[in-house]
Design an enzyme around this catalytic site. Sequence first.
Site, PDB file in Angstrom:
ATOM      1  CG  HIS A  59     -99.278 -28.720   2.789  1.00 23.38           C
ATOM      2  ND1 HIS A  59     -98.077 -28.509   2.152  1.00 23.38           N
ATOM      3  CD2 HIS A  59     -99.826 -27.489   2.962  1.00 23.38           C
ATOM      4  CE1 HIS A  59     -97.901 -27.209   1.932  1.00 23.38           C
ATOM      5  NE2 HIS A  59     -98.961 -26.568   2.421  1.00 23.38           N
ATOM      6  CG  HIS A  61    -102.940 -23.678   4.207  1.00 20.02           C
ATOM      7  ND1 HIS A  61    -101.907 -23.000   4.833  1.00 20.02           N
ATOM      8  CD2 HIS A  61    -102.391 -24.292   3.143  1.00 20.02           C
ATOM      9  CE1 HIS A  61    -100.778 -23.191   4.155  1.00 20.02           C
ATOM     10  NE2 HIS A  61    -101.040 -23.977   3.122  1.00 20.02           N
ATOM     11  CG  LEU A  62    -107.288 -26.884   9.342  1.00 19.57           C
ATOM     12  CD1 LEU A  62    -107.341 -27.685  10.635  1.00 19.57           C
ATOM     13  CD2 LEU A  62    -108.402 -27.322   8.407  1.00 19.57           C
ATOM     14  CG  ASN A  93    -100.059 -20.167   6.256  1.00 23.14           C
ATOM     15  OD1 ASN A  93    -100.670 -21.133   6.721  1.00 23.14           O
ATOM     16  ND2 ASN A  93    -100.195 -19.776   5.007  1.00 23.14           N
ATOM     17  CG  ASP A 153     -96.824 -24.146   3.068  1.00 20.78           C
ATOM     18  OD1 ASP A 153     -96.110 -24.416   2.097  1.00 20.78           O
ATOM     19  OD2 ASP A 153     -98.051 -23.960   2.989  1.00 20.78           O
ATOM     20  CG  ASN A 279     -96.955 -20.380  -3.458  1.00 20.54           C
ATOM     21  OD1 ASN A 279     -96.155 -21.273  -3.734  1.00 20.54           O
ATOM     22  ND2 ASN A 279     -96.629 -19.365  -2.679  1.00 20.54           N
ATOM     23  CG  ASP A 306    -100.874 -26.306  -0.446  1.00 20.48           C
ATOM     24  OD1 ASP A 306    -101.200 -25.678   0.583  1.00 20.48           O
ATOM     25  OD2 ASP A 306    -100.111 -25.835  -1.313  1.00 20.48           O
TER      26      ASP A 306
END
Lengths: 437, 317, 177
Positions: A59, A61-62, A93, A153, A279, A306
Amino acid sequence: MTDYLLDGGVLADGKAVQVLIKDGLINQIESVVSTLGATNLQKISINGCIILPGFVDLHTHLREPGREDSETVESGSRAAAKGGFTAVSAMANTFPVADTAGVVEQVYALGQATGLCDVFPIGAVTQGLGGTALAELGAMADSKARVRIFSDDGNCVFDPMVMRRALEYVKKFDGVIAQHAQDPHLTKDAQMNEGLISSKLGLKGWPAVAEESIIARDVLLADHVQSRLHVCHVTSAGGVDIIRWAKARGIQVSAEVTPHHLLLTDDLAESYDPIYKVNPPLRTQRDVMALREGLADGTIDIVATDHAPHPAENKECEWQAASFGMLGLETALSIVQATMIDTAMMSWGDLAMRMSTSPARIGGYADHGQGLKIGSTAHLTIVNPTRAWKVDRDLVASRSRNTPYHGMEFPGSVVATFYRGIPTVLDAKLESATHGN
Amino acid sequence: MRHLLSTSDLTYTQAIRILDTAAEMARISEGPVKKLPTLRGRTIVNLFFEDSTRTRISFEAAAKRLSADVINFSAKGSSASKGESLKDTAQTLQAMGADAVILRHSASGAAQRLANSHWTSGSVINAGDGTHEHPTQALLDAFTIRQHLRVGTGDLRGLTIAIVGDILHSRVARSDVHLLSLLGAQVILVAPPTLLPIGASTWPVQISYDFDSVLPLVDAVMMLRVQQERMSDFFFPTAREYSHYYGLNADRLKKMKPTAIIMHPGPMNRGLEITAECADSARSVILEQVTNGVSVRMAVLYLLLAGAPSEDGEITQ
Amino acid sequence: MSVALPAVDIARALTRIAHEILERNGGPDSIVLMGIPTRGAFLASRLAALIAGIEGREIPVGTLDITLHRDDLRLRPLRALVPTMTPLGGIEGRNVVLVDDVLFSGRTIRAALDALGEMGRPKTVQLAALVDRGHRELPIRADYVGKNLPTSKGQAVKVHLSEIDGVDEVLVENVEV
Ligand SMILES: [Zn+2]
């Protein structure tokens, strides 16, 4: 190619060994290895350090494509390597959303070009994360990126029929739906955990039941269609209970917890500093303890970061206007050690399972999570459990600085990372060269 | 005291000192001299990210009576309504040499955020932040209650005060609960369960869903404004049903002690939470609340700004 | 640090001032004493008692907090406000005697005149000070002075009164500049 002799380290079970890495593979693990036939051998002293299989994050986010101001595949890979990760999973996302074969192949290729860790794209479940129409899951699975994890996500796949169909559809290629469990109606404009603190602060509450009700629904759906469900970032004691119940019933559910939910609690919001805005939200100490127990007993399978970089302006503002999310890659190991190992709830072997073996299995990353197996690719993470360090947001490898741990001291650190037999981190510093193809 | 962010930050002594100082301000305001040199040369900024003409005017009147220079900055509607603008605006005001910023913002915690940031070095006065607090409103409420029910001095021990209505979304209620209980009053929150925050039972209050049973007990009722849009979020079924159970009307007025007073922070929804008959009755002190607001804000400005800057901000005799 | 005025001298000075006030105003009828807190208020009460002793009747006494009327608040630590007490019968048309402990720059008295202005319109305003230490910055002078005390600006004059300090004395102190 350089071969490496790791000298002075111990395995997760405490056994003192030497490890020989030859041609990018784990060649020998013995109390004294034979270096006959090794070429260009470099000996690396890792006295007192623990040799673990390379960490795998499910998980991450890049932000690339679209928000390269906050992170790129390259900067995120550096942060990953520094945190001991040899594989990360890039969340969908982005802008554009990773909902087509084209986008996931682009992200995958960027990761290979960077060459600091494998970057496995996660595909969106629905087109544009809109929650209504399925994305081309098959095309993403068949692409060069070989996507197996699908997630909206940031958004919950809220429509139960869409969720049911997605769970069914991915069975074709043994995929898994990673659900961001959040009932949108129960969390409209929500800012933080709903409880005593939110009531006091006048911040709109985010009840745990908004997460738990979706988990409950989804395990029942997964049971009904006999498919695989992965629950992202579980945060509440109730969520742990439901997953424990589902596993006891034989439902194919796996679950992750983030380092920050193992450590931080909602009272940090009393500062109104949105560095703590995330979140799903930070919960109570009771939830933290339930998450630790769940991770220890295997109810929660893995730790996932995350990792959510944001530019300064998205955090240097009032709480409500700030973005959700915090950095995670570079501090994950230290927090899991502090919360799980140093509290005697887990062994280093358990940690290897939760941060390498199990995530690789869930994601279908065959080259990773093999443990320290002779002949397998040398993805290794070397941890010095007594090398304390203090987090400094100005020294992070990530392009963003939104770490909630600034100034906090942790007991142990990642001192070296080997990706495909090549050190990406040595002496707790990134190797400057890029070893990509 | 360097900032006024929340009534929960106040000690008993500080609260009494503000009320006593406000009493002096009120006394002076009754005389022929309307302007005092007290804060001459000080710059006070009214920074309003949310419309509230009455609060802004009250602070402005207070500042001007003390001869401060007042700059009104309305950020509402400008491109600056989102996020980072608080920082940018604060830094601009800092560059202009503001000694104090009076901040009204729709985001809970905005005042605390500003006070704890390095964006401004001046005092920050919270003039209402989201659904968090509105400390000067609570102070003027306490002041008004003290004038009527406690001869204008001391604390509020022995008094029972009901706060009625939308507690969940009310910054006034949060500030009142802290302050009135700090001053020794018994606070009863009266609302439908949907309009009470989770965990309100842990606050220093009693809670009732039944307005009628509470009425005979109270020395003051504080009626909170109920916003029409709460209906669409299912907090109560209809305005009619709300008024039926929680509105203050002539029948309920009769059930109150003859000495009990009626309060409202304004602006009122006449006919919803309070009938015109009650709002305009002899028991209503709603207009006095407005007058007292200026005195209380003068007191706060005086106590925050009048002395030389000192480390602990403590008062000497 | 030296004692410039011991208790006995303070008592003597106040008695003299009480007589001077009566003499100047032709008896007690029109007099109102207004003490400036903190110590001026105690001095006003003492003068009132002395006058009552001489004349056999009470005269009205009030206090006047001038803090809000100062324009130099920024230079000193924050002061708590002291309630102003209007004397019985008010000040309208009366001969008001302001009472303070030390007369120095005159700024306190300027502020007191402003503060008095909100209360009404006296016939005359007079000033009594226990100590006049000089260094006036405004055209203000005292009508009744307990003792003229030449000082340098580097010195501090401290008045102690038994009501609040436990002892009656006036001290002169050299403070570091
Ligand atoms: Zn998520």
